[in-house]
Design a protein around this motif. Structure first.
Motif, PDB file in Angstrom:
ATOM      1  N   TYR B  12       0.829  -1.281  -0.062  1.00 11.49           N
ATOM      2  CA  TYR B  12      -0.281   0.319   0.107  1.00 11.49           C
ATOM      3  C   TYR B  12       0.335   1.237   0.313  1.00 11.49           C
ATOM      4  O   TYR B  12       0.450   2.173  -0.234  1.00 11.49           O
ATOM      5  N   ASN B  13       2.313   1.185  -0.168  1.00 13.77           N
ATOM      6  CA  ASN B  13       2.802   2.128  -0.319  1.00 13.77           C
ATOM      7  C   ASN B  13       2.485   3.291  -0.858  1.00 13.77           C
ATOM      8  O   ASN B  13       2.377   4.413  -1.811  1.00 13.77           O
ATOM      9  N   ASP B  14       2.154   2.733  -2.555  1.00 11.78           N
ATOM     10  CA  ASP B  14       2.481   2.708  -3.263  1.00 11.78           C
ATOM     11  C   ASP B  14       0.794   4.161  -3.715  1.00 11.78           C
ATOM     12  O   ASP B  14       0.535   5.203  -4.153  1.00 11.78           O
ATOM     13  N   ALA B  53       9.993   4.492  -4.648  1.00 17.50           N
ATOM     14  CA  ALA B  53       8.401   3.877  -5.122  1.00 17.50           C
ATOM     15  C   ALA B  53       8.109   4.616  -6.105  1.00 17.50           C
ATOM     16  O   ALA B  53       7.238   4.645  -7.171  1.00 17.50           O
ATOM     17  N   PHE B  54       8.967   6.229  -5.792  1.00 16.13           N
ATOM     18  CA  PHE B  54       8.778   7.110  -6.848  1.00 16.13           C
ATOM     19  C   PHE B  54       9.134   6.728  -8.285  1.00 16.13           C
ATOM     20  O   PHE B  54       7.845   7.450  -9.259  1.00 16.13           O
ATOM     21  N   SER B  55       9.916   6.043  -8.163  1.00 20.48           N
ATOM     22  CA  SER B  55      10.329   5.634  -9.472  1.00 20.48           C
ATOM     23  C   SER B  55       9.893   4.928 -10.684  1.00 20.48           C
ATOM     24  O   SER B  55       9.282   4.758 -11.572  1.00 20.48           O
ATOM     25  N   ARG B  56       9.434   3.674  -9.347  1.00 27.02           N
ATOM     26  CA  ARG B  56       8.103   2.396  -9.808  1.00 27.02           C
ATOM     27  C   ARG B  56       6.693   3.875 -10.223  1.00 27.02           C
ATOM     28  O   ARG B  56       6.757   3.250 -11.220  1.00 27.02           O
ATOM     29  N   ALA B  60       6.028   3.498 -14.362  1.00 28.36           N
ATOM     30  CA  ALA B  60       4.535   3.071 -14.435  1.00 28.36           C
ATOM     31  C   ALA B  60       3.608   3.757 -15.353  1.00 28.36           C
ATOM     32  O   ALA B  60       2.673   3.430 -15.620  1.00 28.36           O
ATOM     33  N   GLY B  61       4.705   5.324 -15.256  1.00 24.65           N
ATOM     34  CA  GLY B  61       3.211   6.377 -15.659  1.00 24.65           C
ATOM     35  C   GLY B  61       1.515   6.473 -15.107  1.00 24.65           C
ATOM     36  O   GLY B  61       0.976   7.108 -15.597  1.00 24.65           O
ATOM     37  N   PHE B  62       2.407   6.404 -13.551  1.00 25.79           N
ATOM     38  CA  PHE B  62       1.103   6.863 -13.027  1.00 25.79           C
ATOM     39  C   PHE B  62       1.482   8.207 -12.080  1.00 25.79           C
ATOM     40  O   PHE B  62      -0.049   8.602 -11.254  1.00 25.79           O
ATOM     41  N   THR B  81      -0.902  11.080 -12.688  1.00 29.02           N
ATOM     42  CA  THR B  81      -1.754  10.776 -14.170  1.00 29.02           C
ATOM     43  C   THR B  81      -2.688  10.408 -13.939  1.00 29.02           C
ATOM     44  O   THR B  81      -4.019   9.344 -13.158  1.00 29.02           O
ATOM     45  N   PRO B  82      -3.988  10.132 -14.893  1.00 28.95           N
ATOM     46  CA  PRO B  82      -5.267   9.693 -15.455  1.00 28.95           C
ATOM     47  C   PRO B  82      -5.121   8.418 -14.812  1.00 28.95           C
ATOM     48  O   PRO B  82      -5.958   7.676 -14.369  1.00 28.95           O
ATOM     49  N   GLU B  83      -3.491   7.455 -15.165  1.00 34.93           N
ATOM     50  CA  GLU B  83      -3.338   6.392 -15.198  1.00 34.93           C
ATOM     51  C   GLU B  83      -3.526   6.350 -13.668  1.00 34.93           C
ATOM     52  O   GLU B  83      -3.759   5.001 -13.298  1.00 34.93           O
ATOM     53  N   GLY B  84      -2.558   6.884 -12.984  1.00 32.73           N
ATOM     54  CA  GLY B  84      -2.488   6.873 -11.423  1.00 32.73           C
ATOM     55  C   GLY B  84      -3.349   6.920 -10.555  1.00 32.73           C
ATOM     56  O   GLY B  84      -4.087   6.183  -9.764  1.00 32.73           O
ATOM     57  N   LEU B  85      -4.330   7.752 -11.013  1.00 33.77           N
ATOM     58  CA  LEU B  85      -5.608   7.842 -10.702  1.00 33.77           C
ATOM     59  C   LEU B  85      -6.637   7.022 -10.563  1.00 33.77           C
ATOM     60  O   LEU B  85      -7.475   5.747  -9.580  1.00 33.77           O
TER      61      LEU B  85
END
Lengths: 115, 115
Positions: B12-14, B53-56, B60-62, B81-85
DNA sequence: CAGACGTACTACGACAGCCGTAGTACGACA
DNA sequence: TGTCGTACTACGGCTGTCGTAGTACGTCTG
């Protein structure tokens, strides 16, 4: 339909196993089926994960193993130790705390509607 | 006093990070402080964990990063990003499911009393 | 009686994510 | 001038999960 990722459960596999043997000893295959059943197929623990958890727990003194073939099958049963039980209860408390913490960062009713 | 083990939070860190940047961009140090604060010091994310986590997430484009030094400090901000959301909302749903599953194996009111 | 299937494991190695340690760099403050 | 706080980056170790594979034995079926 969301699936449970193993990284989420990672910290709780040991706890789940201890729960399932805390009242009476059990063995790998049986525990696997119980997890599957109790979670309504939502969580299916892998064999290798399960058996490596057993050895970890035994090394830690949280379970003890014994052989039994009275059923016609040779099985390695695991029994919880007092230390294992204490660990289990500790994890239960930790879970309550974790839940509380994580939920600060989670939105329920995440979104209604589309994509 | 129970402490949260990192293996529990691992999945859940991400999600936590995405939550904290979903309304406005933020940067590492600030996010670290927010997690600490919002969890009432119960969860303190390690710097290395956070930045990896940031770089991951970026890979991933999030999230997307941009530099800003208008405060006098050079900071790398991250924006969702929208994908991240979408990923975030998915994780929220997964959380509800996970909670339900784990709680089949957890005893509340674990024990009253001693040791 | 042979072969498939279910049960009950074990071994090995890859990989992801967390984290300890360390180091850089720069501004503020005393 | 030196320490503290901010804002990172690099590297490497470790733990737990999981894919793949293989063993072994009992039962059931044709």
């Amino acid at each position: 339909m969301a699936e449970i990722s193993s990284d989420v459960i990672r910290g709780y596999n040991d706890t789940i196993i201890l729960f399932l043997i805390k009242d009476e000893p059990s063995y790998g295959y049986e525990i696997q089926k119980q997890i599957r059943g109790l979670s309504q197929e939502k969580y299916i623990i892998k064999e290798t994960t399960l058996y490596s958890a057993f050895s970890r727990l035994e090394k830690a003194g949280f379970v003890e193993s014994f052989l039994d073939d009275s059923s016609g099958k040779k099985r390695t049963y695991y029994r919880i130790t007092p230390e294992g039980l204490a660990y289990y209860y500790g994890k239960c408390e930790e879970w309550e705390l974790t839940k509380e913490v994580v939920e600060h960062f989670i939105m329920k009713e995440a979104k209604n509607g589309s994509n």
